[in-house]
Motif scaffolding. Structure first.
Motif, short mmCIF file in Angstrom:
data_model
loop_
_atom_site.label_atom_id
_atom_site.label_comp_id
_atom_site.label_asym_id
_atom_site.label_seq_id
_atom_site.Cartn_x
_atom_site.Cartn_y
_atom_site.Cartn_z
N GLN A 76 -44.74 -13.81 6.18
CA GLN A 76 -45.15 -15.18 6.44
C GLN A 76 -46.43 -15.25 7.29
O GLN A 76 -47.15 -16.24 7.26
CB GLN A 76 -44.03 -15.94 7.15
CG GLN A 76 -42.81 -16.21 6.28
CD GLN A 76 -43.08 -17.20 5.16
OE1 GLN A 76 -43.87 -18.11 5.32
NE2 GLN A 76 -42.43 -17.01 4.02
N LEU A 77 -46.68 -14.17 8.03
CA LEU A 77 -47.84 -14.13 8.93
C LEU A 77 -49.14 -13.78 8.22
O LEU A 77 -50.21 -14.06 8.73
CB LEU A 77 -47.62 -13.09 10.04
CG LEU A 77 -46.72 -13.45 11.22
CD1 LEU A 77 -46.63 -12.26 12.15
CD2 LEU A 77 -47.25 -14.66 11.95
N ILE A 78 -49.03 -13.12 7.05
CA ILE A 78 -50.22 -12.55 6.44
C ILE A 78 -50.56 -13.21 5.11
O ILE A 78 -49.72 -13.80 4.44
CB ILE A 78 -50.06 -11.02 6.22
CG1 ILE A 78 -48.98 -10.73 5.17
CG2 ILE A 78 -49.73 -10.33 7.54
CD1 ILE A 78 -48.89 -9.27 4.76
N GLY A 79 -51.84 -13.10 4.76
CA GLY A 79 -52.32 -13.47 3.44
C GLY A 79 -53.01 -12.26 2.84
O GLY A 79 -53.59 -11.45 3.56
N ILE A 80 -52.93 -12.12 1.52
CA ILE A 80 -53.49 -10.95 0.84
C ILE A 80 -54.39 -11.39 -0.30
O ILE A 80 -53.98 -12.17 -1.16
CB ILE A 80 -52.37 -10.05 0.27
CG1 ILE A 80 -51.35 -9.68 1.34
CG2 ILE A 80 -52.96 -8.79 -0.36
CD1 ILE A 80 -50.08 -9.05 0.77
N VAL A 81 -55.63 -10.89 -0.30
CA VAL A 81 -56.54 -11.09 -1.42
C VAL A 81 -56.80 -9.73 -2.05
O VAL A 81 -57.57 -8.93 -1.53
CB VAL A 81 -57.87 -11.73 -0.97
CG1 VAL A 81 -58.76 -12.00 -2.18
CG2 VAL A 81 -57.62 -13.03 -0.22
N PRO A 82 -56.12 -9.41 -3.17
CA PRO A 82 -56.28 -8.08 -3.77
C PRO A 82 -57.61 -7.92 -4.48
O PRO A 82 -58.31 -8.91 -4.76
CB PRO A 82 -55.12 -8.03 -4.78
CG PRO A 82 -54.90 -9.45 -5.16
CD PRO A 82 -55.20 -10.27 -3.93
N GLN A 83 -57.96 -6.66 -4.76
CA GLN A 83 -59.22 -6.39 -5.45
C GLN A 83 -59.19 -6.92 -6.88
O GLN A 83 -60.17 -7.45 -7.39
CB GLN A 83 -59.49 -4.88 -5.45
CG GLN A 83 -60.85 -4.50 -5.99
CD GLN A 83 -61.16 -3.03 -5.79
OE1 GLN A 83 -60.51 -2.35 -5.01
NE2 GLN A 83 -62.13 -2.53 -6.50
N GLU A 84 -58.04 -6.79 -7.54
CA GLU A 84 -57.89 -7.31 -8.90
C GLU A 84 -57.43 -8.77 -8.83
O GLU A 84 -56.72 -9.16 -7.90
CB GLU A 84 -56.86 -6.48 -9.67
CG GLU A 84 -57.21 -4.99 -9.77
CD GLU A 84 -58.50 -4.73 -10.52
OE1 GLU A 84 -58.81 -5.51 -11.45
OE2 GLU A 84 -59.20 -3.77 -10.17
N TYR A 85 -57.81 -9.56 -9.82
CA TYR A 85 -57.39 -10.95 -9.84
C TYR A 85 -55.87 -11.05 -9.96
O TYR A 85 -55.26 -10.37 -10.79
CB TYR A 85 -58.04 -11.70 -11.01
CG TYR A 85 -59.54 -11.63 -11.03
CD1 TYR A 85 -60.29 -12.03 -9.94
CD2 TYR A 85 -60.21 -11.15 -12.15
CE1 TYR A 85 -61.68 -11.97 -9.96
CE2 TYR A 85 -61.59 -11.08 -12.18
CZ TYR A 85 -62.32 -11.49 -11.08
OH TYR A 85 -63.69 -11.40 -11.11
N ALA A 86 -55.25 -11.87 -9.13
CA ALA A 86 -53.80 -12.07 -9.18
C ALA A 86 -53.53 -13.52 -9.52
O ALA A 86 -53.03 -14.30 -8.72
CB ALA A 86 -53.18 -11.69 -7.84
N LEU A 87 -53.88 -13.89 -10.75
CA LEU A 87 -53.75 -15.28 -11.20
C LEU A 87 -53.20 -15.30 -12.62
O LEU A 87 -53.35 -14.32 -13.37
CB LEU A 87 -55.12 -15.97 -11.19
CG LEU A 87 -55.85 -16.05 -9.84
CD1 LEU A 87 -57.31 -16.43 -10.05
CD2 LEU A 87 -55.17 -17.03 -8.90
N TYR A 88 -52.57 -16.42 -12.99
CA TYR A 88 -52.06 -16.59 -14.35
C TYR A 88 -53.16 -17.22 -15.21
O TYR A 88 -53.53 -18.38 -15.00
CB TYR A 88 -50.81 -17.46 -14.34
CG TYR A 88 -49.64 -16.80 -13.66
CD1 TYR A 88 -48.86 -15.86 -14.34
CD2 TYR A 88 -49.31 -17.09 -12.34
CE1 TYR A 88 -47.78 -15.24 -13.73
CE2 TYR A 88 -48.24 -16.48 -11.72
CZ TYR A 88 -47.48 -15.55 -12.42
OH TYR A 88 -46.42 -14.93 -11.80
N PRO A 89 -53.70 -16.48 -16.19
CA PRO A 89 -54.89 -16.94 -16.92
C PRO A 89 -54.69 -18.20 -17.74
O PRO A 89 -55.63 -18.97 -17.94
CB PRO A 89 -55.23 -15.75 -17.83
CG PRO A 89 -53.98 -14.94 -17.92
CD PRO A 89 -53.27 -15.13 -16.61
#
Length: 247
Positions: A76-89
């Motif tokens: 709950q404390l953290i947010g993550i932005v990965p190198q690869e896109y993590a989205l539903y196209p």
């Protein structure tokens, strides 16, 4: 904010440790850059801190919470932005963000307001109802970033957040992150763009072969290395100019 003590990680099929007996302290409100060549251990270390993989040995705390006994609280404390896109196209930008926000327990009008405000801030409000698969790389990066901050994390982890984006998108992303930092978010950032890191980060750590080589403010590190005029020259002097290809 983050205290890392003797963290090591060796994957089952690997001959060597990806991270080896690494100690690191990251203060609250820093924009902290984790820098290193390919295979240095940056992504492995981020994955450990995000509780995506377990360390082989050692321990760490985030905001005083130990990862072994407070795993759910840490998430709950953290947010993550990965190198690869993590989205539903096939979903729209708004639908993606509504889904990710709901995973953090956000809902209703307050979530809609947060989503629209963030889309507007990052120049995407006009595209809110367009499918992600129609977006450029820079637009996807910006939506990915919004998905990670809707729950207002204390710590934001970013793995190559500006890779493959145009100059305008890169500028908007950096300014948005600086605004988040001014509001109190601690940022942990990896990148191969050393000129960007030099200007963006308040402190950096250079790691290689899973070990900490040096840590400090970019200007301080440049001044300490004779003949170095920028962070890239410091980086090359410490890690060498040999290619770091690996499979």
């Amino acid at each position: 904010m983050i205290q890392i003590e003797q963290i090591s990680k060796k994957y089952k099929t690997a001959e060597n440790y990806s991270v080896s007996n690494l100690d690191l302290f990251i203060a609250e409100h820093e924009i902290f850059g984790l820098l290193g060549p390919n295979g240095a251990g940056k992504t492995t270390l981020l994955s450990i801190l995000c509780s995506l993989i377990k360390p082989t040995s050692g321990s760490f705390t985030i905001n005083g919470l130990n990862y072994k006994s407070h795993k759910n609280e840490l998430k709950q404390l953290i947010g993550i932005v990965p190198q690869e896109y993590a989205l539903y196209p096939t979903l729209t930008a708004f639908e993606n963000l509504k889904y990710f926000g709901s995973m953090y327990g956000l809902k209703g009008k307050n979530l809609d307001i947060k989503i629209n405000a963030a889309l507007d801030h990052l120049g995407l409000l006009a595209f809110a109802n367009k499918n992600i698969e129609t977006f450029s790389g820079g637009m996807k990066r910006r939506v990915n970033l919004i998905a990670s901050i809707l729950h207002e994390p204390k710590v934001l982890f970013l793995d190559e957040p500006t890779v493959g984006v145009d100059v305008q998108s890169k500028n908007v992303i950096i300014e948005f992150l600086q605004d988040l930092n001014k509001e109190g978010t601690t940022i942990i950032y990896t990148s191969h763009h050393l000129n960007e890191a030099e200007l963006f980060c308040t402190k950096v750590a250079i790691i290689d072969h899973g070990k900490l080589i040096v840590k400090g403010e970019p200007k301080e590190l440049i001044s300490k290395h004779q003949g170095a005029h920028n962070l890239e020259e410091v980086f090359l002097s410490l890690t060498g100019k040999g290619l770091r290809d690996y499979a």
